[in-house]
Design an enzyme around this catalytic site. Structure first.
Site, PDB file in Angstrom:
ATOM      1  N   THR A 127      44.030  29.567  51.180  1.00  0.00           N
ATOM      2  CA  THR A 127      43.246  28.441  50.489  1.00  0.00           C
ATOM      3  C   THR A 127      44.123  27.558  49.507  1.00  0.00           C
ATOM      4  OG1 THR A 127      41.382  29.556  50.809  1.00  0.00           O
ATOM      5  CG2 THR A 127      41.163  27.618  49.720  1.00  0.00           C
TER       6      THR A 127
ATOM      7  N   SER B  76      46.158  35.810  51.643  1.00  0.00           N
ATOM      8  CA  SER B  76      44.830  35.570  51.255  1.00  0.00           C
ATOM      9  C   SER B  76      44.138  35.174  52.375  1.00  0.00           C
ATOM     10  CB  SER B  76      44.907  34.668  50.227  1.00  0.00           C
ATOM     11  OG  SER B  76      43.755  34.376  49.627  1.00  0.00           O
ATOM     12  N   LEU B  77      43.255  33.991  52.589  1.00  0.00           N
ATOM     13  CA  LEU B  77      42.653  33.331  53.740  1.00  0.00           C
ATOM     14  C   LEU B  77      43.669  33.590  54.855  1.00  0.00           C
ATOM     15  CD1 LEU B  77      40.310  32.140  55.015  1.00  0.00           C
ATOM     16  CD2 LEU B  77      41.397  29.864  54.613  1.00  0.00           C
TER      17      LEU B  77
ATOM     18  N   ASP C 143      44.686  42.387  41.224  1.00  0.00           N
ATOM     19  CA  ASP C 143      44.135  41.071  41.907  1.00  0.00           C
ATOM     20  C   ASP C 143      42.654  40.947  41.468  1.00  0.00           C
ATOM     21  OD1 ASP C 143      43.031  38.994  43.819  1.00  0.00           O
ATOM     22  OD2 ASP C 143      44.248  39.784  45.586  1.00  0.00           O
TER      23      ASP C 143
ATOM     24  N   HIS D  70      46.546  38.150  42.319  1.00  0.00           N
ATOM     25  CA  HIS D  70      46.501  37.422  43.615  1.00  0.00           C
ATOM     26  C   HIS D  70      47.571  36.536  44.140  1.00  0.00           C
ATOM     27  CE1 HIS D  70      44.122  36.468  47.086  1.00  0.00           C
ATOM     28  NE2 HIS D  70      44.537  35.286  47.008  1.00  0.00           N
TER      29      HIS D  70
END
Length: 259
Positions: free
Chosen positions: A28, A94-95, A212, A239
């Site tokens: 994202t 991540s995404l 994270d 993260h």
């Protein structure tokens, strides 16, 4: 500027290097360049590195409709096939980890090895939902506010403090809003690939980031538990590991995909 049409999207991707394919899938508020650009040189000597921009990011354009993990998986798969012949290794962040896992499930035979970094399988955790709802609301008011929130919680405290005031100001100034950020946040709130995970049938490495605050350990653990025979490891990072620990992440990925 290579691109491929997938449904209503003109999917842009970058290609560097030679050898078997390695597809890097961003998260994202990122793109193939912003999330992976600093790591390309670590792979391109012996891999053809493919960096697609999925809908909402970079130079990819589409009709602006609702996004799903399956739609983005189709875009990533199409870019991989257009760029290189044969199976590819794929890394998702991540995404992008949810998208990469969905790609492995939905596109059998495309992926040889899979690395999932700081990903999650289902947005069901109350804290995570609160975070994404805050992202959505901050973005509607002022992207600059969202930018600072993500910077504050995306890096480990030690790393962020080490940037100093000038480094923090530069990070804020250089992080410009991706055109479909609102649509990607909406997808973040709806991610649910739990039913797809048992269909992932390739060697998989799941990476947890121990500091994270955006996707705590339960996210990678759910991916690991849902993908049979997957391996699990950790990096001491916040993260935003692609900025905080790119060399360590590169070494980890190379060790798995070149094994």
């Amino acid at each position: 500027m290579p691109s491929i049409t997938v449904a209503d999207a003109n999917v842009h991707y970058e290609v560097e290097g030679t050898g078997p394919g390695l597809v890097l899938v961003h998260g994202t508020q990122g793109s193939g360049e912003t999330h992976w650009g600093r790591m390309v040189d670590g792979f391109s000597g012996d891999r053809t590195v493919v960096r697609p921009d999925f809908s909402g990011s970079g130079k990819t354009t589409d009709a602006g409709g609702e996004l799903t993990a399956e739609i983005l998986a189709g875009q990533v798969a199409a870019a991989a096939r257009a760029a290189v012949d044969g199976p590819v290794d794929m890394v998702g962040f991540s995404l992008g980890a949810a998208v990469a896992a969905a790609t492995a499930a939905l596109e059998p035979g495309l992926i040889r090895r899979l690395v999932l970094v700081a990903g999650w399988a289902h947005t069901g955790d109350a804290r995570q939902r609160l975070m994404f709802e805050l992202w959505r609301d901050l973005d509607r008011v002022d992207f600059g506010l969202l930018n600072r929130e993500v910077l504050l919680n995306g890096f480990s405290p030690r790393f962020l403090d080490g940037l100093g005031p000038d480094g923090i100001a530069e990070a804020i100034a250089t992080n410009t809003r991706e055109p479909g950020l609102d649509r990607q946040i909406d997808l973040d709130l709806r991610v649910d690939i739990r039913d797809l995970l048992p269909r992932v049938a390739v060697p998989t490495l799941v990476v947890e980031l121990t500091r994270d605050q955006l996707v705590p350990a339960w996210g990678p653990i759910a991916l690991h538990e849902g993908i049979r025979d997957s391996r699990y490891t950790e990096i001491d990072s916040g993260h935003l590991v692609v900025f905080e620990r790119p060399a360590e992440l590169t070494e980890l990925i190379r060790g798995f995909v070149l094994d």
